[in-house]
Enzyme design. Structure first.
Site, PDB file in Angstrom:
ATOM      1  N   ASP A 129       0.851  -1.203   0.000  1.00  0.00           N
ATOM      2  CA  ASP A 129       0.000   0.000   0.000  1.00  0.00           C
ATOM      3  C   ASP A 129       0.886   1.253   0.000  1.00  0.00           C
ATOM      4  O   ASP A 129       0.561   2.262  -0.641  1.00  0.00           O
ATOM      5  CB  ASP A 129      -0.880   0.033   1.254  1.00  0.00           C
ATOM      6  N   HIS A 160      -3.847  -3.937   6.602  1.00  0.00           N
ATOM      7  CA  HIS A 160      -3.725  -4.054   5.144  1.00  0.00           C
ATOM      8  C   HIS A 160      -5.151  -4.345   4.663  1.00  0.00           C
ATOM      9  O   HIS A 160      -5.545  -5.499   4.521  1.00  0.00           O
ATOM     10  CB  HIS A 160      -2.774  -5.191   4.763  1.00  0.00           C
ATOM     11  N   THR A 214      -3.830  -9.726  -7.955  1.00  0.00           N
ATOM     12  CA  THR A 214      -2.619  -8.900  -7.945  1.00  0.00           C
ATOM     13  C   THR A 214      -1.449  -9.850  -7.725  1.00  0.00           C
ATOM     14  O   THR A 214      -1.573 -10.808  -6.956  1.00  0.00           O
ATOM     15  CB  THR A 214      -2.651  -7.854  -6.813  1.00  0.00           C
TER      16      THR A 214
END
Ligand code: NAD
Length: 316
Positions: free
Chosen positions: A152, A179, A234
């Protein structure tokens, strides 16, 4: 106790994330040996061969093979990525039940192997998984932590840099907390080209509207889901993030990154692993930076911790 195999890493779960963790480690020539573990034998074998092809094409000399949990015994790193990829409309916390079923099966064999290296956990919900592994594996917290808000943070630095046309490495700022959906950016600790945020806005008032950190935080929170909506998972970013952590440890870089580590009173928190800035060096997490946060920032961290503790309580 076994000695460490020279720069040996075991990757548990070799789906999209695990295979890109392996690729990133090899690309940066960070390890000499990678052992791949997965319940799907056909898939792990195919991944191994595909990665071997990559090493042949680029003439990279990394030993890569499939293995079993005994391989953890002399591994310098175990990287936990087992699970399944998240759906775009799903929160990371909603993945807990499925991931937990997997975790229960891997803790005992890791322990039985005599593993005494550094465990980096990636699987979601990342902070709850990190806390569970810390509690179960009897490793020091410096050697058992999650990637937390590291990815992030890389996303946020790039977003801010793009907005104000500043090289992303000169955006000194962190994403902290879960997260996930309660992450936050402590704006009291944002420096742009070495200049504190308030002073920067005074110098460059025409950019003030671009530095809306609520908007930036929301964009960063949604960044993973946006990628998932486009391509199903991802994988590259998190692969690079793990390689960055491994590099900081192997090269004793003394690099500060936000990682999900078990807190023992820092920030007034206990019984939780959450993303806070950590100094990484050859001994893993060598120091936890306890920033002087504002009241609102502390409340945001507290909120993340409450959410994570409640989530953890559901598995106990
Ligand atoms: P994936 O479905 O592509 O791969 C998961 C792999 O885990 C599969 O190959 C599966 O066979 C394997 N697996 C399942 N149970 C296992 C077990 N008991 N032992 C060993 N292997 C097992 O999923 P993915 O896209 O690679 O995502 C993996 C995890 O990483 C998910 O939890 C995902 O949410 C998480 N993730 C975290 C971050 C982060 O920043 N922390 C970023 C991306 C993905």
């Amino acid at each position: 106790m076994h000695q460490f195999g020279t720069r040996k890493a075991v990757v548990i779960g070799t789906g999209r994330v695990g295979s890109h963790v392996a690729l990133s480690l090899m690309f940066n020539q960070l390890v000499d040996e990678i052992v791949l573990l997965d319940v799907n034998e056909q898939s792990v074998y195919a991944t191994m061969v595909d990665l071997k092809d990559w090493t042949s094409a680029l003439d990279v000399h990394v030993k890569i093979r499939t293995g079993n949990y005994e391989d953890c015994g002399d591994a310098r790193f175990v990287i936990m990525t087992a699970g399944r990829h998240r759906r775009a409309d799903e929160s990371r916390l909603q993945m807990l039940e499925g991931t937990f079923r997997i975790l229960k099966g891997i803790v005992d064999p890791i322990k039985a192997s005599g593993f005494h290296g550094i465990l980096i956990s990636v699987s979601n919900p990342a902070d709850v998984v990190a806390e569970y592994l810390y509690r179960e594996l009897d490793l020091p917290r410096s050697h058992c932590f999650g990637t937390g808000t590291a990815l992030d943070t890389f996303r946020m630095r790039r977003a801010v840099g793009n907005r104000i046309a500043l090289e992303r490495s000169q955006v000194e700022a962190l994403v902290m907390g879960e997260h996930g959906d309660s992450s936050f950016i402590p704006t009291s600790h944002v420096f742009l080209g070495g200049v504190p945020l308030k002073e920067y806005i005074r110098m460059r008032p025409e950019q003030a509207h671009l530095l809306d950190f609520t908007d930036i935080r929301d964009a960063v929170r949604n960044a993973g889901a946006d990628i998932i909506a486009g391509k199903g998972a991802t994988e590259f970013g998190i692969g690079g993030t793990v390689a960055r952590i491994v590099s900081a440890i192997l090269h004793n870089e003394k690099r500060v990154m936000p990682l999900s580590v078990h807190l023992e009173g820092e920030y007034g928190q206990h019984d939780v692993s959450v993303g806070v800035p950590c100094l990484l060096g050859e001994n893993g997490i060598e120091h936890i930076y306890e920033l002087e946060l504002t009241k609102d920032e502390l409340a945001a961290l507290n909120n993340s911790c409450e959410i994570l503790r409640s989530s953890f309580a559901t598995i106990q």
